[in-house]
Design a protein around this motif. Structure first.
Motif, short mmCIF file in Angstrom:
data_model
loop_
_atom_site.label_atom_id
_atom_site.label_comp_id
_atom_site.label_asym_id
_atom_site.label_seq_id
_atom_site.Cartn_x
_atom_site.Cartn_y
_atom_site.Cartn_z
N UNK A 313 17.53 -3.10 -9.74
CA UNK A 313 18.10 -4.30 -10.57
C UNK A 313 18.99 -3.86 -11.86
N UNK A 314 19.22 -4.97 -12.26
CA UNK A 314 20.09 -4.85 -13.76
C UNK A 314 19.20 -3.91 -14.62
N UNK A 315 20.17 -3.24 -15.41
CA UNK A 315 19.51 -2.52 -16.46
C UNK A 315 20.09 -1.19 -16.51
N UNK A 316 20.33 -0.33 -15.58
CA UNK A 316 19.64 -0.25 -14.46
C UNK A 316 18.23 -0.01 -14.39
N UNK A 317 17.39 -1.07 -13.72
CA UNK A 317 15.95 -0.88 -13.74
C UNK A 317 15.47 -0.51 -12.19
N UNK A 318 14.73 0.38 -11.96
CA UNK A 318 14.30 0.43 -10.64
C UNK A 318 12.86 0.93 -10.56
N UNK A 319 12.26 1.03 -9.44
CA UNK A 319 10.87 1.65 -9.23
C UNK A 319 10.32 1.27 -7.87
N UNK A 320 8.94 1.63 -7.69
CA UNK A 320 8.10 1.67 -6.54
C UNK A 320 6.90 1.43 -6.77
N UNK A 321 6.17 0.98 -5.77
CA UNK A 321 4.49 1.10 -5.76
C UNK A 321 3.97 1.05 -4.25
N UNK A 322 2.93 1.88 -4.27
CA UNK A 322 2.15 2.24 -2.94
C UNK A 322 0.84 1.26 -3.12
N UNK A 323 0.69 0.36 -2.15
CA UNK A 323 -0.65 -0.26 -2.08
C UNK A 323 -0.87 -0.31 -0.65
N UNK A 324 -2.40 0.08 -0.65
CA UNK A 324 -3.00 -0.24 0.60
C UNK A 324 -3.74 -1.47 0.65
N UNK A 325 -3.22 -2.08 1.67
CA UNK A 325 -3.49 -3.71 1.93
C UNK A 325 -5.21 -3.74 2.21
#
Length: 325
Positions: A313-325
């Protein structure tokens, strides 16, 4: 060894009642349903009603998440709202939601990383739980982007919608390995040199007004595909997993072409990508939790599934997350 993990225990979402089809824009702009669909994958989106605020959307999603988890607001220790469209300059929209759901203790605050806000908020919730500062945290992404759109600009106003999604995380013991349930890794970035590519042309200390969205669409597209693939790969590596371990890619729902190209770069088959952009448009910080909740409610996400969430998104800002449900 034993390690604390932030494990998902409930989620929910809310969409305003008003549905805005592409044809509604064609009546006032030099655009068509086909033009919008072929370039973005969007067919419709929801707009908040007059008097319906971001906190109202967030509260509705929070109540669904609490019901899903079998909890009440009083069971929460912390509440984080990711939003770029708060009710007020201050206090935090999260504090209004806190009051609305009967959360009398703990603390509540907002995070602003625009479309990447939910991933940033997840990282903060995870840190609070791992540090022992909170045992149960609700993370909400909520937006009323319809309030900051220039409805004479066909390149931006057709893209966005309103909505909210909520996820509740709870401390639980794990082994410290990738087989644990919960948040396994996050990867966050920002680069303020790209401010002019996606921004709002107003603010309390500049114009004294809210302003409207301005975007250099082609440049954002180029950055998005590369940066989303990179952050997704980095988060998987940090979690000790690979692309073959991903059961579901839950991306920011900005543009169908961006999602398709990113999935291809990551090597994730398209039938393992959660797609809601057709019906919701780009709901900024709400898009990932909204998509997650829709997939969860449909029974698509099963216990033990590995989810890769990513946004820019704006910023620019970015990232990711890994989740085991």
């Amino acid at each position: 060894m034993t390690l604390v993990r932030a494990v998902p225990v409930g989620c929910g979402h809310y969409l305003p009642a008003r549905v805005v089809e592409n044809e509604e824009f064609a009546a006032t702009l030099d655009t068509t349903d086909e033009w919008i669909r072929t370039r973005t994958g969007i067919e419709r989106r929801h707009f908040a009603a007059e008097g319906e605020a971001t906190s109202d959307l967030a509260t509705a999603a929070a109540r669904v998440a609490l019901a899903d988890a079998g909890l009440t607001g009083a069971d929460l220790d912390a509440l984080i709202v990711a939003t770029a469209t708060p009710d007020q300059t201050f206090p935090a929209t999260a504090a209004r939601v806190q009051a609305s759901i009967g959360m009398r203790g703990g603390f509540a605050f907002d995070i602003q990383a625009v479309c990447a806000g939910f991933v940033f908020a997840l990282a903060q919730a995870n840190a609070l739980i791992l540090a022992g500062s909170a045992r149960r945290v609700m993370v909400i992404g909520a937006e009323t982007f319809s309030r900051i759109l220039d409805f004479t600009d066909r390149s931006t106003c057709v893209l966005f919608g309103d909505g909210a999604g909520a996820l509740i995380l709870e401390a639980a013991e794990g082994t410290g390995g990738p087989e644990d349930r919960g948040i396994l890794a996050t990867d966050l970035h920002s680069d303020g040199r790209y401010n002019e590519l996606l921004y709002v042309d107003g603010g309390p200390s500049t114009t004294g007004s809210a302003g409207v969205v301005r975007m250099a669409g082609q440049e954002i597209f180029k950055h998005a595909v590369v940066k989303l693939a990179e952050t997704g790969s980095a988060a998987l590596a940090a979690a000790g997993l690979s692309k073959t371990d991903v059961n579901w890619l839950v991306p920011h729902q900005a543009n169908l072409r961006i999602m398709t190209m990113t999935a291809n770069k990551l090597g994730v088959p398209l039938d393992r990508v959660v797609v809601t952009v057709r019906d919701h448009g780009n709901t900024s910080a709400a898009s990932i939790p909204l998509a997650l909740s829709v997939a969860h409610a449909a029974g698509r996400i099963l216990p033990g599934d590995v989810l890769l969430m990513e946004a820019i998104g704006g910023g620019l800002s970015w990232g990711a997350a890994v989740v085991r449900w």
